[in-house]
Each structure stands twice: as C-alpha cells, then as structure tokens.
Design a protein around this motif. Structure first.
Motif, PDB file in Angstrom:
ATOM      1  N   PHE A  97       8.971   1.653   3.996  1.00  0.00           N
ATOM      2  CA  PHE A  97       9.013   0.193   3.910  1.00  0.00           C
ATOM      3  C   PHE A  97      10.470  -0.179   3.681  1.00  0.00           C
ATOM      4  CE2 PHE A  97       8.525  -4.074   2.544  1.00  0.00           C
ATOM      5  CZ  PHE A  97       7.294  -4.500   3.011  1.00  0.00           C
ATOM      6  N   GLY A  98      11.106  -0.711   4.714  1.00  0.00           N
ATOM      7  CA  GLY A  98      12.541  -1.010   4.614  1.00  0.00           C
ATOM      8  C   GLY A  98      13.294   0.271   4.293  1.00  0.00           C
ATOM      9  N   LYS A 127      -1.163  -5.155   0.835  1.00  0.00           N
ATOM     10  CA  LYS A 127       0.262  -5.128   0.472  1.00  0.00           C
ATOM     11  C   LYS A 127       0.417  -4.679  -0.991  1.00  0.00           C
ATOM     12  CE  LYS A 127       3.159  -7.652   2.774  1.00  0.00           C
ATOM     13  NZ  LYS A 127       4.014  -8.739   3.200  1.00  0.00           N
ATOM     14  N   PHE A 128      -0.196  -3.525  -1.279  1.00  0.00           N
ATOM     15  CA  PHE A 128      -0.274  -2.987  -2.635  1.00  0.00           C
ATOM     16  C   PHE A 128       0.199  -1.538  -2.611  1.00  0.00           C
ATOM     17  CE2 PHE A 128      -2.824  -0.879  -5.975  1.00  0.00           C
ATOM     18  CZ  PHE A 128      -2.437  -1.631  -7.071  1.00  0.00           C
ATOM     19  N   ALA A 129       1.222  -1.240  -3.410  1.00  0.00           N
ATOM     20  CA  ALA A 129       1.775   0.108  -3.468  1.00  0.00           C
ATOM     21  C   ALA A 129       1.476   0.751  -4.810  1.00  0.00           C
ATOM     22  CB  ALA A 129       3.286   0.062  -3.256  1.00  0.00           C
ATOM     23  N   LEU A 172      10.655  -4.982  -2.890  1.00  0.00           N
ATOM     24  CA  LEU A 172       9.291  -4.962  -2.377  1.00  0.00           C
ATOM     25  C   LEU A 172       8.575  -6.272  -2.681  1.00  0.00           C
ATOM     26  CD1 LEU A 172       8.484  -1.282  -3.330  1.00  0.00           C
ATOM     27  CD2 LEU A 172       8.763  -2.185  -1.015  1.00  0.00           C
ATOM     28  N   ALA A 173       8.753  -6.794  -3.892  1.00  0.00           N
ATOM     29  CA  ALA A 173       8.127  -8.070  -4.264  1.00  0.00           C
ATOM     30  C   ALA A 173       8.615  -9.198  -3.363  1.00  0.00           C
ATOM     31  CB  ALA A 173       8.415  -8.391  -5.728  1.00  0.00           C
ATOM     32  N   SER A 174       9.897  -9.162  -2.999  1.00  0.00           N
ATOM     33  CA  SER A 174      10.441 -10.207  -2.123  1.00  0.00           C
ATOM     34  C   SER A 174       9.810 -10.158  -0.728  1.00  0.00           C
ATOM     35  CB  SER A 174      11.967 -10.094  -2.022  1.00  0.00           C
ATOM     36  OG  SER A 174      12.339  -8.997  -1.205  1.00  0.00           O
ATOM     37  N   HIS A 175       9.165  -9.043  -0.416  1.00  0.00           N
ATOM     38  CA  HIS A 175       8.455  -8.893   0.854  1.00  0.00           C
ATOM     39  C   HIS A 175       6.938  -8.951   0.661  1.00  0.00           C
ATOM     40  CE1 HIS A 175      12.438  -7.519   2.031  1.00  0.00           C
ATOM     41  NE2 HIS A 175      12.080  -7.859   3.252  1.00  0.00           N
TER      42      HIS A 175
END
Length: 103
Positions: free
Chosen positions: A27-28, A40-42, A64-67
């Motif tokens: 992810f990125g 959308k849960f890691a 990650l939160a910003s995405h």
C-alpha cells in the motif's frame, strides 16, 4: 513471515468467512502485514522491535489513515498467547471500521 504471522494467516484462512485478508499487501510505500481490502482495515502484528520504531509507525499509520485505512496494531505475542480471542477482537474492531457492514 514470522511464526505469529504464519499462525495468524492460517487461522484467518480457516475462518475466512468472517473477514477476507491479503497478506503482505503493498500500500503506497508500505507493506501491510494483513489487509482487508473490502473494509480498508489493516492488522499489524508488532514484534518486540516495534518499541524502537514508534515514530516510524506513527508516520506510517498517519499515511494509511490519510488514505482511509484503519490500522489495528497488536503485539505479535498475543497470537501465541490467545489466537482465538485475538480473532474475535479483530472481527469486532473491523466492524467498528465499517458499522454498516457485517464482516
């Protein structure tokens, strides 16, 4: 993968109806231990070395939160101590990420 990651992955695959995870998901600029694309849960299993990476983990979590990705961090030792209980907690946390969905 570490032993806790292998055990967690095997358990998730056995109980795959609850949540569908990808492992080692890019992810990125980061690689997520386990990622549920639908919610959308890691899930990050943090070993002892993470206590020395607090700032790095905070930057990573903010990215990650910003995405729109919610990160749930757990000590890797919890997999070894109580895997079944941990899976219940993770499903409950995932539901918090997406209250309208029932994983």
């Amino acid at each position: 993968m570490t032993l806790p990651e292998v055990l967690f992955w095997q358990a998730v695959r056995r109980n795959g109806a609850a949540l569908k995870f990808r492992r080692q998901h890019v992810f990125g600029p980061y690689i997520l231990d386990f990622y549920c694309l639908e919610l959308k849960f890691a899930v990050e299993l943090d070993g002892a070395w993470h206590e020395f990476k607090v700032e790095h983990d905070a930057r990573r979590d903010a990215y990650l939160a910003s995405h729109g990705v919610r990160v749930f961090r757990v000590p890797a030792r919890s997999v070894l101590e109580n895997l079944d209980g941990l899976l219940e907690i993770i499903v409950a946390e995932a539901r918090k990420s997406s209250p309208g969905r029932r994983p």
